[in-house]
Design a protein around this motif. Structure first.
Motif, PDB file in Angstrom:
ATOM      1  N   UNK A 118      34.005  38.962  36.377  1.00 53.29           N
ATOM      2  CA  UNK A 118      33.209  38.970  37.604  1.00 53.29           C
ATOM      3  C   UNK A 118      33.683  37.887  38.569  1.00 53.29           C
ATOM      4  N   UNK A 119      33.915  36.684  38.051  1.00 55.39           N
ATOM      5  CA  UNK A 119      34.404  35.591  38.903  1.00 55.39           C
ATOM      6  C   UNK A 119      35.778  35.927  39.474  1.00 55.39           C
ATOM      7  N   UNK A 120      36.640  36.496  38.636  1.00 58.04           N
ATOM      8  CA  UNK A 120      37.979  36.861  39.101  1.00 58.04           C
ATOM      9  C   UNK A 120      37.914  37.914  40.196  1.00 58.04           C
ATOM     10  N   UNK A 121      37.089  38.942  39.985  1.00 65.28           N
ATOM     11  CA  UNK A 121      36.982  40.012  40.971  1.00 65.28           C
ATOM     12  C   UNK A 121      36.418  39.494  42.290  1.00 65.28           C
ATOM     13  N   UNK A 122      35.482  38.555  42.206  1.00 70.84           N
ATOM     14  CA  UNK A 122      34.878  37.996  43.415  1.00 70.84           C
ATOM     15  C   UNK A 122      35.837  37.059  44.141  1.00 70.84           C
ATOM     16  N   UNK A 123      36.550  36.231  43.378  1.00 67.55           N
ATOM     17  CA  UNK A 123      37.278  35.122  43.991  1.00 67.55           C
ATOM     18  C   UNK A 123      38.756  35.321  44.261  1.00 67.55           C
ATOM     19  N   UNK A 124      39.386  36.311  43.643  1.00 68.96           N
ATOM     20  CA  UNK A 124      40.815  36.525  43.876  1.00 68.96           C
ATOM     21  C   UNK A 124      41.051  37.097  45.273  1.00 68.96           C
ATOM     22  N   UNK A 125      42.271  36.970  45.793  1.00 70.52           N
ATOM     23  CA  UNK A 125      42.568  37.467  47.143  1.00 70.52           C
ATOM     24  C   UNK A 125      42.244  38.951  47.304  1.00 70.52           C
ATOM     25  N   UNK A 126      41.864  39.324  48.519  1.00 72.42           N
ATOM     26  CA  UNK A 126      41.547  40.720  48.831  1.00 72.42           C
ATOM     27  C   UNK A 126      42.703  41.631  48.429  1.00 72.42           C
ATOM     28  N   UNK A 127      42.364  42.725  47.789  1.00 72.14           N
ATOM     29  CA  UNK A 127      43.381  43.661  47.328  1.00 72.14           C
ATOM     30  C   UNK A 127      43.765  43.472  45.876  1.00 72.14           C
ATOM     31  N   UNK A 128      43.269  42.403  45.261  1.00 70.87           N
ATOM     32  CA  UNK A 128      43.542  42.187  43.832  1.00 70.87           C
ATOM     33  C   UNK A 128      42.784  43.218  43.013  1.00 70.87           C
ATOM     34  N   UNK A 129      43.256  43.434  41.775  1.00 73.45           N
ATOM     35  CA  UNK A 129      42.594  44.376  40.876  1.00 73.45           C
ATOM     36  C   UNK A 129      42.335  43.702  39.536  1.00 73.45           C
ATOM     37  N   UNK A 150      24.485  47.246  37.840  1.00 72.69           N
ATOM     38  CA  UNK A 150      23.747  46.037  38.209  1.00 72.69           C
ATOM     39  C   UNK A 150      23.838  45.804  39.718  1.00 72.69           C
ATOM     40  N   UNK A 151      22.691  45.548  40.329  1.00 74.24           N
ATOM     41  CA  UNK A 151      22.642  45.300  41.770  1.00 74.24           C
ATOM     42  C   UNK A 151      22.257  43.841  42.011  1.00 74.24           C
ATOM     43  N   UNK A 152      23.164  43.103  42.624  1.00 72.46           N
ATOM     44  CA  UNK A 152      22.933  41.691  42.937  1.00 72.46           C
ATOM     45  C   UNK A 152      22.279  41.570  44.310  1.00 72.46           C
ATOM     46  N   UNK A 153      21.599  40.472  44.530  1.00 81.44           N
ATOM     47  CA  UNK A 153      20.955  40.273  45.838  1.00 81.44           C
ATOM     48  C   UNK A 153      21.980  40.099  46.962  1.00 81.44           C
ATOM     49  N   UNK A 154      23.228  39.755  46.587  1.00 80.36           N
ATOM     50  CA  UNK A 154      24.308  39.648  47.570  1.00 80.36           C
ATOM     51  C   UNK A 154      25.238  40.846  47.424  1.00 80.36           C
ATOM     52  N   UNK A 158      27.809  42.447  44.226  1.00 83.51           N
ATOM     53  CA  UNK A 158      27.709  43.811  43.701  1.00 83.51           C
ATOM     54  C   UNK A 158      29.042  44.544  43.872  1.00 83.51           C
ATOM     55  N   UNK A 159      29.661  44.396  45.039  1.00 91.21           N
ATOM     56  CA  UNK A 159      30.944  45.051  45.299  1.00 91.21           C
ATOM     57  C   UNK A 159      32.018  44.537  44.351  1.00 91.21           C
ATOM     58  N   UNK A 160      31.989  43.243  44.048  1.00 89.33           N
ATOM     59  CA  UNK A 160      32.970  42.676  43.124  1.00 89.33           C
ATOM     60  C   UNK A 160      32.817  43.276  41.730  1.00 89.33           C
ATOM     61  N   UNK A 161      31.578  43.478  41.292  1.00 87.42           N
ATOM     62  CA  UNK A 161      31.341  44.096  39.991  1.00 87.42           C
ATOM     63  C   UNK A 161      31.861  45.532  39.964  1.00 87.42           C
TER      64      UNK A 161
END
Length: 269
Positions: A118-129, A150-154, A158-161
């Motif tokens: 989850x942290x990797x998906x959120x924090x890596x540069x746009x376009x990462x997989x 799972x739906x996050x308040x942000x 949620x998109x990162x998940x």
């Protein structure tokens, strides 16, 4: 070996939640069965370890030691810190020296609860997989539900998940296979298999964990399989430093854990 997984509703589940649980179970190829007021011990006597309880928090692993359901756990705090512009040692390790802003592909080979993915998906540069493997069928089911439901308040969390692709599988099979996607980075958290007695969150899943040890031969195979680097989360790096003197270590001075980075270029020369 694949076991049949049974899904039962929580004791106080209303009709709507029961229907939701049944639909999810069928979508996963699991068998949905009615609860009939059975206790956790009753369910264990009948199904062994091979059942999940579907509640308002999604599927969960229920044991006498406690329950495990999907949550961001420590990833929540780490994502908040990233919003404040603070460093995250995992992201630095995945990106490697120089921390380029170019996108990368990552395979989390020991997904577990999914916090690092989850942290990797959120924090890596746009376009990462970020793709992930989890060998435990029950844990994969719970974490996969979290990534997809799972739906996050942000919204950006949620998109990162949703961007994470998790499948059940043993990383040893992946490493030893000749086929399969090639990733820039292979990430391992072998300490996840090690008992962490002080951490109550591990107790409900201790009995179902099946991760094998990450041996020197498997690390060498990972270095051949990855495009750029292999990242290993650990507490004690002494043996790894003896086996791979070229390793680079990331982590805070006072942190209990750190990340070892082995660059594939230096290995393949």
């Amino acid at each position: 070996m694949t076991h049949m997984i049974y899904v039962v509703p929580s004791l106080k589940a209303k009709e709507k939640l029961q229907s939701e649980g049944k639909a999810w179970a069928e979508s996963q190829g699991f068998t949905y069965v009615l609860r009939h007021q059975r206790t956790i011990q009753d369910l264990m006597d009948e199904y062994g370890e091979d059942f999940l309880v579907y509640s308002s928090r999604g599927p969960q692993i229920d044991r006498p030691e406690g329950s495990h359901f999907f949550s961001l756990n420590m990833a929540e705090l780490r994502i908040q810190n990233l919003r404040k512009g603070q460093r995250d040692h995992l992201l630095e390790a995945l990106m490697g020296r120089g921390s380029s802003k170019l996108p990368i592909t990552v395979l989390d080979c020991t997904c577990g609860f999914g916090a690092d993915a989850a942290v990797a998906s959120f924090g890596l540069p746009t376009g990462s997989r970020v793709d992930a493997l989890e060998v435990s069928s029950l844990l994969e089911a719970v974490t996969s539900w979290g990534f997809s439901h799972f739906i996050h308040k942000k919204d950006d969390v949620t998109a990162a998940l949703r961007r994470i692709s998790l499948r059940r599988g043993d990383y040893r099979d992946y490493l030893l296979s000749d086929e399969g996607p090639v990733y820039d980075v292979l990430y391992f958290d072998p300490m996840f298999q090690r008992p962490v007695e002080a951490s109550c969150q591990f107790q409900p899943v201790r009995a179902i964990m099946e991760h094998g040890g990450l041996t020197r031969d498997l690390i060498e195979r990972a270095l051949q399989k990855a495009r750029r680097r292999v990242v290993i989360k650990e507490r004690d790096f002494r043996q790894l430093c003896r086996d791979f003197p070229e390793v680079t270590l990331y982590g805070g001075k006072y942190s209990r854990i750190g990340y070892a980075v082995l660059e594939c270029d230096s290995w393949k020369k």
